[in-house]
Design a protein around this motif. Structure first.
Motif, PDB file in Angstrom:
ATOM      1  N   SER A  84       0.822  -1.210   0.000  1.00  0.00           N
ATOM      2  CA  SER A  84       0.000   0.000   0.000  1.00  0.00           C
ATOM      3  C   SER A  84       0.858   1.263   0.000  1.00  0.00           C
ATOM      4  O   SER A  84       0.562   2.224  -0.723  1.00  0.00           O
ATOM      5  N   SER A  85       1.901   1.276   0.795  1.00  0.00           N
ATOM      6  CA  SER A  85       2.757   2.462   0.841  1.00  0.00           C
ATOM      7  C   SER A  85       3.507   2.637  -0.484  1.00  0.00           C
ATOM      8  O   SER A  85       3.741   3.766  -0.921  1.00  0.00           O
ATOM      9  N   TRP A  86       3.848   1.526  -1.142  1.00  0.00           N
ATOM     10  CA  TRP A  86       4.504   1.601  -2.457  1.00  0.00           C
ATOM     11  C   TRP A  86       3.575   2.253  -3.473  1.00  0.00           C
ATOM     12  O   TRP A  86       3.993   3.106  -4.257  1.00  0.00           O
ATOM     13  N   TYR A  87       2.306   1.879  -3.449  1.00  0.00           N
ATOM     14  CA  TYR A  87       1.361   2.439  -4.412  1.00  0.00           C
ATOM     15  C   TYR A  87       1.078   3.914  -4.152  1.00  0.00           C
ATOM     16  O   TYR A  87       0.624   4.628  -5.048  1.00  0.00           O
ATOM     17  N   ALA A  88       1.349   4.380  -2.941  1.00  0.00           N
ATOM     18  CA  ALA A  88       1.251   5.811  -2.668  1.00  0.00           C
ATOM     19  C   ALA A  88       2.537   6.520  -3.091  1.00  0.00           C
ATOM     20  O   ALA A  88       2.498   7.526  -3.811  1.00  0.00           O
ATOM     21  N   GLU A  89       3.662   5.994  -2.650  1.00  0.00           N
ATOM     22  CA  GLU A  89       4.938   6.657  -2.942  1.00  0.00           C
ATOM     23  C   GLU A  89       5.202   6.741  -4.442  1.00  0.00           C
ATOM     24  O   GLU A  89       5.698   7.754  -4.940  1.00  0.00           O
ATOM     25  N   TYR A  90       4.854   5.692  -5.169  1.00  0.00           N
ATOM     26  CA  TYR A  90       5.083   5.664  -6.615  1.00  0.00           C
ATOM     27  C   TYR A  90       3.745   5.660  -7.354  1.00  0.00           C
ATOM     28  O   TYR A  90       3.530   4.881  -8.285  1.00  0.00           O
ATOM     29  N   HIS A  91       2.859   6.558  -6.947  1.00  0.00           N
ATOM     30  CA  HIS A  91       1.499   6.563  -7.479  1.00  0.00           C
ATOM     31  C   HIS A  91       1.450   6.847  -8.974  1.00  0.00           C
ATOM     32  O   HIS A  91       0.583   6.306  -9.672  1.00  0.00           O
ATOM     33  N   LEU A  92       2.351   7.658  -9.488  1.00  0.00           N
ATOM     34  CA  LEU A  92       2.333   7.929 -10.926  1.00  0.00           C
ATOM     35  C   LEU A  92       2.730   6.691 -11.718  1.00  0.00           C
ATOM     36  O   LEU A  92       2.106   6.364 -12.727  1.00  0.00           O
ATOM     37  N   VAL A  93       3.776   6.011 -11.275  1.00  0.00           N
ATOM     38  CA  VAL A  93       4.171   4.758 -11.916  1.00  0.00           C
ATOM     39  C   VAL A  93       3.017   3.769 -11.863  1.00  0.00           C
ATOM     40  O   VAL A  93       2.673   3.119 -12.860  1.00  0.00           O
ATOM     41  N   ALA A  94       2.401   3.663 -10.706  1.00  0.00           N
ATOM     42  CA  ALA A  94       1.305   2.710 -10.520  1.00  0.00           C
ATOM     43  C   ALA A  94       0.128   3.032 -11.433  1.00  0.00           C
ATOM     44  O   ALA A  94      -0.490   2.129 -12.003  1.00  0.00           O
ATOM     45  N   ARG A  95      -0.190   4.302 -11.589  1.00  0.00           N
ATOM     46  CA  ARG A  95      -1.288   4.665 -12.484  1.00  0.00           C
ATOM     47  C   ARG A  95      -0.992   4.228 -13.909  1.00  0.00           C
ATOM     48  O   ARG A  95      -1.859   3.694 -14.608  1.00  0.00           O
ATOM     49  N   VAL A  96       0.227   4.448 -14.324  1.00  0.00           N
ATOM     50  CA  VAL A  96       0.610   4.078 -15.695  1.00  0.00           C
ATOM     51  C   VAL A  96       0.519   2.569 -15.886  1.00  0.00           C
ATOM     52  O   VAL A  96      -0.087   2.092 -16.856  1.00  0.00           O
ATOM     53  N   VAL A  97       1.118   1.807 -14.985  1.00  0.00           N
ATOM     54  CA  VAL A  97       1.166   0.355 -15.189  1.00  0.00           C
ATOM     55  C   VAL A  97      -0.212  -0.285 -15.049  1.00  0.00           C
ATOM     56  O   VAL A  97      -0.472  -1.335 -15.639  1.00  0.00           O
ATOM     57  N   GLN A  98      -1.109   0.350 -14.289  1.00  0.00           N
ATOM     58  CA  GLN A  98      -2.458  -0.191 -14.150  1.00  0.00           C
ATOM     59  C   GLN A  98      -3.356   0.205 -15.319  1.00  0.00           C
ATOM     60  O   GLN A  98      -4.160  -0.597 -15.792  1.00  0.00           O
ATOM     61  N   GLN A  99      -3.213   1.423 -15.793  1.00  0.00           N
ATOM     62  CA  GLN A  99      -4.129   1.944 -16.802  1.00  0.00           C
ATOM     63  C   GLN A  99      -3.737   1.590 -18.233  1.00  0.00           C
ATOM     64  O   GLN A  99      -4.591   1.591 -19.120  1.00  0.00           O
ATOM     65  N   GLU A 100      -2.468   1.324 -18.465  1.00  0.00           N
ATOM     66  CA  GLU A 100      -2.005   1.153 -19.837  1.00  0.00           C
ATOM     67  C   GLU A 100      -1.638  -0.285 -20.178  1.00  0.00           C
ATOM     68  O   GLU A 100      -0.869  -0.536 -21.106  1.00  0.00           O
ATOM     69  N   LEU A 101      -2.193  -1.239 -19.464  1.00  0.00           N
ATOM     70  CA  LEU A 101      -1.883  -2.641 -19.720  1.00  0.00           C
ATOM     71  C   LEU A 101      -2.216  -3.032 -21.160  1.00  0.00           C
ATOM     72  O   LEU A 101      -1.454  -3.741 -21.823  1.00  0.00           O
ATOM     73  N   SER A 102      -3.338  -2.554 -21.676  1.00  0.00           N
ATOM     74  CA  SER A 102      -3.776  -2.947 -23.018  1.00  0.00           C
ATOM     75  C   SER A 102      -2.874  -2.373 -24.116  1.00  0.00           C
ATOM     76  O   SER A 102      -2.913  -2.847 -25.259  1.00  0.00           O
ATOM     77  N   ALA A 103      -2.066  -1.362 -23.783  1.00  0.00           N
ATOM     78  CA  ALA A 103      -1.193  -0.750 -24.782  1.00  0.00           C
ATOM     79  C   ALA A 103       0.117  -1.526 -24.978  1.00  0.00           C
ATOM     80  O   ALA A 103       0.860  -1.259 -25.919  1.00  0.00           O
ATOM     81  N   LEU A 104       0.376  -2.481 -24.102  1.00  0.00           N
ATOM     82  CA  LEU A 104       1.596  -3.269 -24.219  1.00  0.00           C
ATOM     83  C   LEU A 104       1.478  -4.284 -25.346  1.00  0.00           C
ATOM     84  O   LEU A 104       0.384  -4.730 -25.698  1.00  0.00           O
ATOM     85  N   ALA A 105       2.618  -4.667 -25.907  1.00  0.00           N
ATOM     86  CA  ALA A 105       2.649  -5.755 -26.877  1.00  0.00           C
ATOM     87  C   ALA A 105       2.218  -7.044 -26.182  1.00  0.00           C
ATOM     88  O   ALA A 105       2.338  -7.180 -24.961  1.00  0.00           O
ATOM     89  N   ASP A 106       1.719  -7.999 -26.967  1.00  0.00           N
ATOM     90  CA  ASP A 106       1.135  -9.213 -26.384  1.00  0.00           C
ATOM     91  C   ASP A 106       2.086  -9.922 -25.428  1.00  0.00           C
ATOM     92  O   ASP A 106       1.697 -10.305 -24.316  1.00  0.00           O
ATOM     93  N   ASP A 107       3.332 -10.120 -25.827  1.00  0.00           N
ATOM     94  CA  ASP A 107       4.291 -10.843 -24.979  1.00  0.00           C
ATOM     95  C   ASP A 107       4.564 -10.082 -23.690  1.00  0.00           C
ATOM     96  O   ASP A 107       4.649 -10.686 -22.608  1.00  0.00           O
ATOM     97  N   ASP A 108       4.691  -8.767 -23.790  1.00  0.00           N
ATOM     98  CA  ASP A 108       4.952  -7.959 -22.598  1.00  0.00           C
ATOM     99  C   ASP A 108       3.739  -7.932 -21.677  1.00  0.00           C
ATOM    100  O   ASP A 108       3.888  -7.972 -20.448  1.00  0.00           O
ATOM    101  N   ARG A 109       2.544  -7.891 -22.267  1.00  0.00           N
ATOM    102  CA  ARG A 109       1.325  -7.905 -21.453  1.00  0.00           C
ATOM    103  C   ARG A 109       1.199  -9.228 -20.699  1.00  0.00           C
ATOM    104  O   ARG A 109       0.861  -9.244 -19.504  1.00  0.00           O
ATOM    105  N   ARG A 110       1.510 -10.324 -21.378  1.00  0.00           N
ATOM    106  CA  ARG A 110       1.455 -11.627 -20.703  1.00  0.00           C
ATOM    107  C   ARG A 110       2.476 -11.700 -19.577  1.00  0.00           C
ATOM    108  O   ARG A 110       2.215 -12.287 -18.522  1.00  0.00           O
ATOM    109  N   ARG A 111       3.629 -11.112 -19.789  1.00  0.00           N
ATOM    110  CA  ARG A 111       4.675 -11.099 -18.750  1.00  0.00           C
ATOM    111  C   ARG A 111       4.204 -10.330 -17.525  1.00  0.00           C
ATOM    112  O   ARG A 111       4.400 -10.771 -16.382  1.00  0.00           O
ATOM    113  N   VAL A 112       3.577  -9.194 -17.742  1.00  0.00           N
ATOM    114  CA  VAL A 112       3.071  -8.382 -16.641  1.00  0.00           C
ATOM    115  C   VAL A 112       1.933  -9.101 -15.917  1.00  0.00           C
ATOM    116  O   VAL A 112       1.888  -9.133 -14.675  1.00  0.00           O
ATOM    117  N   ILE A 113       1.019  -9.681 -16.666  1.00  0.00           N
ATOM    118  CA  ILE A 113      -0.102 -10.409 -16.057  1.00  0.00           C
ATOM    119  C   ILE A 113       0.409 -11.574 -15.215  1.00  0.00           C
ATOM    120  O   ILE A 113      -0.108 -11.850 -14.124  1.00  0.00           O
TER     121      ILE A 113
END
Length: 212
Positions: free
Chosen positions: A111-140
């Motif tokens: 929880s504290s990580w998601y606050a401290e790095y909230h901008l990074v977290a917003r990007v990685v949560q909101q832009e999952l569909s923009a990743l290439a298929d292999d990278d999206r599978r890696r993240v998932i």
């Protein structure tokens, strides 16, 4: 434009660079910080390479010296951000002897990580569909690993007689979702701190599952 200048014009960028970029050259770190700022502000698809480059006082062509494309920047941010979150969870699992203590440690750190790095977290949560298929599978796959580890922690807590949980996988997902949502509303200008949010969410999580 230096990193200090970048933060002066964009104060929402963290004072310290993300620790998982520490091994990169400063110019690459500046590009990553600018991309995080731009993607969080405008969204990946609406952001141009010019938007990113001008935030660090460079020409759009300069971006390609460090990254082959805008998508490569997003991939770097998404993959390294998830790797950092996974490492954080795994490290937290070793900090207490009993399951309830480990759950508290995991929820506080996550929880504290998601606050401290909230901008990074917003990007990685909101832009999952923009990743290439292999990278999206890696993240998932990394997200699923975190969920499985927390679910197993809940199973251990039930076995130890400390917790009462009927569906560990569903409860793990619910607890993690609480932490992830911090990135959506957290404002570093508010009185709330990452440490305080970590304490609150750790307490909430343990109360939710503790056996009465």
């Amino acid at each position: 434009m230096t990193a200090r200048d970048l933060r002066h014009h964009h104060p929402e960028i963290p004072e310290h660079p993300q620790p998982w970029t520490a091994a990169l050259p400063e110019s690459s770190r500046r590009m990553i910080e600018a991309a995080i700022d731009a993607f969080a502000d405008r969204g990946y698809h609406a952001t141009t390479t010019r938007d990113i480059a001008t935030r660090v006082g460079l020409s759009p062509a300069a971006l390609y010296v460090h990254f082959p494309s805008k998508q490569a920047l997003l991939t770097q941010i998404s993959v390294s951000g998830h790797e950092a979150a996974l490492e954080l969870v795994e490290r937290s699992l070793t900090t207490a002897e009993d399951p309830l203590g480990r759950l508290r440690a995991v929820m506080h750190a996550f929880s504290s990580w998601y606050a401290e790095y909230h901008l990074v977290a917003r990007v990685v949560q909101q832009e999952l569909s923009a990743l290439a298929d292999d990278d999206r599978r890696r993240v998932i796959a990394m997200r699923q690993t975190i969920e499985r580890q927390v679910a197993q922690l809940l199973v251990d807590g039930v076995s130890a007689g400390q917790m009462e949980v009927e569906d560990p996988r569903a409860v793990a997902r619910a607890l993690l979702s609480l932490s992830v949502d911090v990135a959506r509303w957290y404002d570093p200008k508010s009185k709330e701190t990452p440490e305080g949010i970590g304490d609150l969410y750790a307490d909430l999580a343990t109360r939710m599952v503790r056996k009465l």
